[in-house]
Design a protein around this motif. Structure first.
Motif, PDB file in Angstrom:
ATOM      1  N   VAL A  65      -8.123  29.024 -99.210  1.00 38.05           N
ATOM      2  CA  VAL A  65      -8.054  27.960 -98.211  1.00 38.05           C
ATOM      3  C   VAL A  65      -7.417  26.737 -98.858  1.00 38.05           C
ATOM      4  O   VAL A  65      -7.667  26.438-100.033  1.00 38.05           O
ATOM      5  N   ALA A  66      -6.609  26.030 -98.094  1.00 33.94           N
ATOM      6  CA  ALA A  66      -5.820  24.927 -98.656  1.00 33.94           C
ATOM      7  C   ALA A  66      -6.625  23.657 -98.868  1.00 33.94           C
ATOM      8  O   ALA A  66      -6.188  22.771 -99.590  1.00 33.94           O
ATOM      9  N   TRP A  67      -7.789  23.525 -98.230  1.00 36.67           N
ATOM     10  CA  TRP A  67      -8.550  22.301 -98.424  1.00 36.67           C
ATOM     11  C   TRP A  67     -10.038  22.614 -98.558  1.00 36.67           C
ATOM     12  O   TRP A  67     -10.517  23.671 -98.167  1.00 36.67           O
ATOM     13  N   ALA A  68     -10.746  21.662 -99.156  1.00 35.89           N
ATOM     14  CA  ALA A  68     -12.150  21.859 -99.490  1.00 35.89           C
ATOM     15  C   ALA A  68     -13.036  21.734 -98.254  1.00 35.89           C
ATOM     16  O   ALA A  68     -12.687  21.034 -97.298  1.00 35.89           O
ATOM     17  N   LEU A 126      -6.428  25.285-104.743  1.00 30.39           N
ATOM     18  CA  LEU A 126      -6.909  25.952-103.543  1.00 30.39           C
ATOM     19  C   LEU A 126      -8.403  26.226-103.679  1.00 30.39           C
ATOM     20  O   LEU A 126      -8.983  26.100-104.755  1.00 30.39           O
ATOM     21  N   VAL A 127      -9.022  26.602-102.572  1.00 29.36           N
ATOM     22  CA  VAL A 127     -10.418  27.018-102.580  1.00 29.36           C
ATOM     23  C   VAL A 127     -10.460  28.525-102.368  1.00 29.36           C
ATOM     24  O   VAL A 127      -9.986  29.032-101.344  1.00 29.36           O
ATOM     25  N   VAL A 128     -10.986  29.248-103.343  1.00 27.52           N
ATOM     26  CA  VAL A 128     -11.201  30.679-103.203  1.00 27.52           C
ATOM     27  C   VAL A 128     -12.609  30.852-102.625  1.00 27.52           C
ATOM     28  O   VAL A 128     -13.587  30.389-103.214  1.00 27.52           O
ATOM     29  N   PHE A 129     -12.684  31.492-101.481  1.00 33.32           N
ATOM     30  CA  PHE A 129     -13.937  31.539-100.720  1.00 33.32           C
ATOM     31  C   PHE A 129     -14.335  32.975-100.413  1.00 33.32           C
ATOM     32  O   PHE A 129     -13.499  33.804-100.044  1.00 33.32           O
ATOM     33  N   ILE A 130     -15.631  33.252-100.616  1.00 35.76           N
ATOM     34  CA  ILE A 130     -16.233  34.519-100.194  1.00 35.76           C
ATOM     35  C   ILE A 130     -17.447  34.168 -99.356  1.00 35.76           C
ATOM     36  O   ILE A 130     -18.335  33.437 -99.816  1.00 35.76           O
ATOM     37  N   THR A 131     -17.506  34.659 -98.153  1.00 35.94           N
ATOM     38  CA  THR A 131     -18.574  34.281 -97.244  1.00 35.94           C
ATOM     39  C   THR A 131     -19.908  34.875 -97.683  1.00 35.94           C
ATOM     40  O   THR A 131     -19.975  35.817 -98.474  1.00 35.94           O
TER      41      THR A 131
END
Length: 214
Positions: A65-68, A126-131
């Motif tokens: 994701v491009a933003w926090a 970037l923000v690497v995110f795992i739900t």
């Protein structure tokens, strides 16, 4: 010039001198200056969109994701409604925008399953995110490996992008309540996925979370 015109000029001059001698001051016409006040602009906080998320029964793939995510919201869980209920705390999840998945009491899908909090990482701007998700017994969380190529997830049409993540790179939790947007709170090295539900406001960029209890 005629005699009549000369007489009129002399007469006017005499009248002017008489007025000045009498102490009469001729005031210039008053000019009214209108002051234009700026129109007050109301500061409207971004509307929080709350959604229901059906968590997967396995670790889903990471997304970029491009933003926090915004600062955390404070949730106070009510008393558990039944024995064995697991509190899945609220968190920011990505659905073309950062939306709030409200916390709730839930029953594990299978005996022995545990709840894994969402994962956030500041990586290369970037923000690497795992739900958040359920994990089967004996299955450990695997962080995204370094160098993993990820395509930035597209935002929903009309969504205004937020601030890019700032602060040191690495695993982090969303900024606690009172923090400014975009600020990242790094977690200690080796900290498993976790979310700070209630914490003091952040005053220094890069403030470390100490004595974290998972």
């Amino acid at each position: 010039m005629s005699n009549t015109s000369s007489f009129s000029i002399v007469k006017i001059s005499a009248m002017t001198l008489a007025l000045l001698a009498a102490g009469c001051v001729v005031q210039p016409p008053l000019v009214s200056h209108a002051t234009v006040q700026p129109v007050p602009v109301a500061s409207v906080a971004p509307r929080v969109v709350s959604v229901y998320v059906d968590p997967p029964l396995y670790q889903p793939p990471p997304i970029a994701v491009a933003w926090a995510p915004p600062p955390m919201l404070v949730e106070r869980p009510p008393s558990p409604p039944f024995a064995g209920a697991v509190w899945t705390g609220g968190y920011w999840t990505w659905q073309g925008n950062w939306v709030w998945a409200a916390g709730r009491w839930a029953t594990p899908p299978e005996p022995g399953y545990t709840w894994v909090q969402p994962y956030y990482e500041h990586r290369d701007g970037l923000v690497v995110f795992i739900t958040g998700h359920w994990s089967a017994p004996g299955v450990a969380f695997i962080p995204p490996p370094p160098g993993l190529g990820l395509v930035v997830s597209a935002a929903v049409a009309g969504v205004v992008a937020g601030l890019a993540p700032i602060g040191p790179q690495g695993v982090f939790v969303p900024a606690p309540p009172g923090s400014r947007l975009g600020l990242i709170v790094p977690a200690p090295v080796g900290t498993p996925p976790a979310v700070v539900v209630s914490a003091p406001p952040v005053t220094n960029v890069g403030m470390r979370v100490q004595n974290t209890t998972i």
